[in-house]
Structure formats: C-alpha cells, structure tokens
Motif scaffolding. Structure first.
Motif, mmCIF file in Angstrom:
data_model
loop_
_atom_site.group_PDB
_atom_site.id
_atom_site.type_symbol
_atom_site.label_atom_id
_atom_site.label_comp_id
_atom_site.label_asym_id
_atom_site.label_seq_id
_atom_site.Cartn_x
_atom_site.Cartn_y
_atom_site.Cartn_z
ATOM 1 N N LEU A 75 0.800 -1.230 0.000
ATOM 2 C CA LEU A 75 0.000 0.000 0.000
ATOM 3 C C LEU A 75 0.832 1.279 0.000
ATOM 4 N N ASP A 76 2.044 1.217 0.449
ATOM 5 C CA ASP A 76 2.851 2.426 0.645
ATOM 6 C C ASP A 76 3.434 2.907 -0.684
ATOM 7 N N GLY A 77 2.683 3.783 -1.343
ATOM 8 C CA GLY A 77 3.101 4.311 -2.641
ATOM 9 C C GLY A 77 1.916 4.314 -3.607
ATOM 10 N N LEU A 78 1.856 5.348 -4.427
ATOM 11 C CA LEU A 78 0.721 5.469 -5.338
ATOM 12 C C LEU A 78 0.647 4.291 -6.302
ATOM 13 N N ASP A 79 1.773 3.887 -6.866
ATOM 14 C CA ASP A 79 1.761 2.782 -7.814
ATOM 15 C C ASP A 79 1.370 1.470 -7.149
ATOM 16 N N LYS A 80 1.873 1.246 -5.913
ATOM 17 C CA LYS A 80 1.536 0.018 -5.195
ATOM 18 C C LYS A 80 0.055 -0.018 -4.832
ATOM 19 N N PHE A 81 -0.471 1.131 -4.401
ATOM 20 C CA PHE A 81 -1.881 1.181 -4.018
ATOM 21 C C PHE A 81 -2.773 0.954 -5.239
ATOM 22 N N MET A 82 -2.396 1.533 -6.390
ATOM 23 C CA MET A 82 -3.186 1.330 -7.614
ATOM 24 C C MET A 82 -3.163 -0.135 -8.037
ATOM 25 N N PHE A 83 -1.988 -0.763 -7.934
ATOM 26 C CA PHE A 83 -1.895 -2.181 -8.278
ATOM 27 C C PHE A 83 -2.781 -3.018 -7.356
ATOM 28 N N THR A 84 -2.788 -2.675 -6.068
ATOM 29 C CA THR A 84 -3.631 -3.389 -5.106
ATOM 30 C C THR A 84 -5.106 -3.198 -5.422
ATOM 31 N N LEU A 85 -5.481 -1.983 -5.823
ATOM 32 C CA LEU A 85 -6.882 -1.732 -6.168
ATOM 33 C C LEU A 85 -7.301 -2.524 -7.410
ATOM 34 N N ILE A 86 -6.391 -2.681 -8.360
ATOM 35 C CA ILE A 86 -6.704 -3.508 -9.530
ATOM 36 C C ILE A 86 -6.940 -4.952 -9.094
ATOM 37 N N GLN A 87 -6.177 -5.405 -8.138
ATOM 38 C CA GLN A 87 -6.400 -6.742 -7.585
ATOM 39 C C GLN A 87 -7.788 -6.835 -6.959
ATOM 40 N N VAL A 88 -8.185 -5.772 -6.271
ATOM 41 C CA VAL A 88 -9.538 -5.725 -5.707
ATOM 42 C C VAL A 88 -10.582 -5.714 -6.820
ATOM 43 N N LEU A 89 -10.310 -4.963 -7.891
ATOM 44 C CA LEU A 89 -11.258 -4.849 -8.998
ATOM 45 C C LEU A 89 -11.534 -6.192 -9.647
ATOM 46 N N ASP A 92 -9.231 -10.675 -6.984
ATOM 47 C CA ASP A 92 -8.173 -11.690 -6.912
ATOM 48 C C ASP A 92 -7.701 -11.851 -5.470
ATOM 49 N N SER A 93 -8.439 -12.622 -4.687
ATOM 50 C CA SER A 93 -8.047 -12.966 -3.302
ATOM 51 C C SER A 93 -7.646 -11.731 -2.495
ATOM 52 N N PHE A 94 -8.485 -10.721 -2.501
ATOM 53 C CA PHE A 94 -8.140 -9.478 -1.819
ATOM 54 C C PHE A 94 -8.595 -9.441 -0.369
ATOM 55 N N HIS A 95 -9.425 -10.409 0.043
ATOM 56 C CA HIS A 95 -9.944 -10.358 1.407
ATOM 57 C C HIS A 95 -8.865 -10.620 2.446
ATOM 58 N N ALA A 96 -7.804 -11.315 2.061
ATOM 59 C CA ALA A 96 -6.744 -11.622 3.030
ATOM 60 C C ALA A 96 -6.087 -10.348 3.544
ATOM 61 N N PHE A 111 -14.200 1.531 2.279
ATOM 62 C CA PHE A 111 -13.419 2.147 1.199
ATOM 63 C C PHE A 111 -13.280 1.177 0.029
ATOM 64 N N PHE A 112 -12.898 -0.044 0.324
ATOM 65 C CA PHE A 112 -12.671 -1.020 -0.755
ATOM 66 C C PHE A 112 -13.980 -1.415 -1.448
ATOM 67 N N TYR A 113 -15.033 -1.570 -0.678
ATOM 68 C CA TYR A 113 -16.307 -1.946 -1.297
ATOM 69 C C TYR A 113 -16.920 -0.778 -2.084
ATOM 70 N N ALA A 114 -16.622 0.440 -1.671
ATOM 71 C CA ALA A 114 -17.062 1.595 -2.469
ATOM 72 C C ALA A 114 -16.356 1.590 -3.826
ATOM 73 N N TYR A 115 -15.059 1.237 -3.794
ATOM 74 C CA TYR A 115 -14.307 1.141 -5.063
ATOM 75 C C TYR A 115 -14.884 0.034 -5.944
ATOM 76 N N ILE A 116 -15.204 -1.111 -5.343
ATOM 77 C CA ILE A 116 -15.800 -2.213 -6.111
ATOM 78 C C ILE A 116 -17.139 -1.786 -6.704
ATOM 79 N N ALA A 117 -17.952 -1.092 -5.917
ATOM 80 C CA ALA A 117 -19.272 -0.681 -6.383
ATOM 81 C C ALA A 117 -19.173 0.245 -7.585
ATOM 82 N N ILE A 118 -18.235 1.185 -7.537
ATOM 83 C CA ILE A 118 -18.108 2.154 -8.628
ATOM 84 C C ILE A 118 -17.395 1.553 -9.831
ATOM 85 N N ALA A 119 -16.240 0.952 -9.600
ATOM 86 C CA ALA A 119 -15.403 0.484 -10.711
ATOM 87 C C ALA A 119 -15.886 -0.815 -11.322
ATOM 88 N N CYS A 120 -16.502 -1.661 -10.526
ATOM 89 C CA CYS A 120 -16.913 -2.980 -11.026
ATOM 90 C C CYS A 120 -18.380 -3.007 -11.398
#
Length: 256
Positions: A75-89, A92-96, A111-120
C-alpha cells in the motif's frame, strides 16, 4: 464478405465485428478505470496508509508492528496502491490483506467496497449496456443495408426482365406470342439471357404454358410475375408449376 453474407457464419461475423466496433468503448473504459483507480489510490493513501503509519509509529507490540509493515508493503506508494486496487477490482483474493487492514482500521472495508461498487458494478454494467446498444444499432443498420441491397437487386432483376421482354416483343404489341417466345430460344444472345435465369431451350414449351394465362399470349404482368416467382432454382419452379396446374384444374372444374 463471406462471413457477413453466409448465414452459417453470421454469429462469427457478429462477434468479430462487435469486437472491432467495441474497441473504442473498451479503450475509454480502461482510461476511466485508470482514472477512478488513481483517484481512489490518492484517497486511500490519505485515509488508510497515513493512519496506519501513525499507528505503526506509536505501536510497541512487535508482532502487530510486523503485521502493519507487511501490509504497508502493498500500500505504501501510489503505484503500489493502484496495483492493489486492480487486484480488488478483478477480485483476486483481496480479502486476506483487507482483513489485515480492517484489524487496525475497522471502517476501511467501506473504502474497498465503495471502489468495487463504482469500478466494477456501476462502470462495468454501463460498459456492457453501451456495447449491447452498439451491437443492436449495428444489427439494425445491417438490416437496413440488407433491405436496400435486396431492393436494388430486385430493381436490377426487374429491369433485366423488362429488357428481355422488350427484346422478345418484336411487334411491340405488349404481349408475347408463341412464335416470338420460341424465337427467343433460337437466338444465341437471347439463349444466354435465358441461361442466366436458369432456363434451357428444352424448357421453352413448358415455360410458355406456365406463363400463359390461357389466351395463347403472355402479357407483361404474367411475364414478370411468373419469372419472378420461379426465381430461386428447381424448388421455386416446381412450386409455381404445381400452382399453375392446380389453377388450371380449378378453372376447368368450375367451367366458363
């Protein structure tokens, strides 16, 4: 052209063309997803990463500190956080790792479910609707073009039949006698026209009888209607022949 016009390949053509027609929609979908992911990543750094860093700084339990450090790696870094959000999108096993974050920030799951609701859910359903709408519009356009093509083809055929009739009608009476009809099969140029319509010289007598309404001459309407209905090969000719035979039988049964 083969894929478009041969019925057995119609579904394959629709898939291929649909992929091409949707390329622009898919491109802008990726752009919008990237923008939404970028915006959520900036928000996530502000409301998740920074609070977790503060918790890590104040924490004395080494086990919990290690858990936060392992979580911050993704999560620490814009690129890392974006990559993690794509995993959520892509789910891909993001609940862990989400459970690890929720352990320290209980509200963070929203926060994560709001992203899923909008992006997915919202965005992907909109994209699907747009692609389906484009496919429907293209299908309707295909029908319009096909109707126009068939109409133009029918006009060409009627023009050819009209030219054939005028060439056969030597006395310009507007009707074809048996002599005029027979002569058309004797002429080399006229025989070529008849072969285009799938009629041979040996069909001359039978064809005249089929087109003749019973007065010994073929009128313009009888000529056009008969040849138009016999167009399409042996089956169409057999159906027309059977219908003419039935009509003559009915007329003879009823009498004058």
């Amino acid at each position: 052209r083969v894929f478009r016009e041969v019925p057995v390949f119609r579904e394959a053509w629709l898939l291929i063309r649909g992929l091409g027609d949707s390329s622009r929609t898919l491109f802008w979908t990726c752009v919008v997803i990237l923008f939404v992911t970028y915006a959520f990543a900036i928000l996530g750094i502000a409301i998740i990463v920074e609070p977790m860093q503060s918790i890590h700084a104040d924490m004395t339990n080494s086990a919990d500190k290690q858990r936060i450090e392992e979580t911050l790696v993704i999560l620490d870094g814009l690129d890392k956080f974006m990559f993690t959000l794509i995993q959520v999108l892509i789910q891909d096993s993001f609940h862990a790792f989400m459970r690890e974050i929720v352990h320290f920030l209980p509200w963070s799951w929203t926060f994560f479910y709001a992203y899923i609701a909008i992006a997915c859910f919202v965005l992907m359903n909109l994209v699907t609707a747009i692609i389906v709408e484009n496919a429907m519009e293209q299908s309707n356009l295909d029908h319009v073009l096909l109707d126009a093509e068939n109409s133009a083809k029918e006009k060409r055929e009627m023009k050819n039949l009209n030219n054939l009739f005028n060439a056969m009608d030597q006395d310009a009476s507007g009707t074809l006698s048996w002599d005029e009809f027979q002569l058309s099969f004797a002429d080399a140029d006229m025989r070529k026209r008849w072969r285009v319509l799938d009629f041979q010289p040996e069909d001359c007598k039978e064809l005249f009888n089929l087109l003749d309404g019973g007065d010994g001459e073929i009128e313009t309407a009888e000529f056009f209607e008969g040849l138009s209905r016999m167009k399409g090969g042996a089956q169409a000719k057999d159906v027309f022949r059977l219908q003419k035979t039935l009509n003559k039988f009915i007329d003879s049964a009823i009498g004058p």
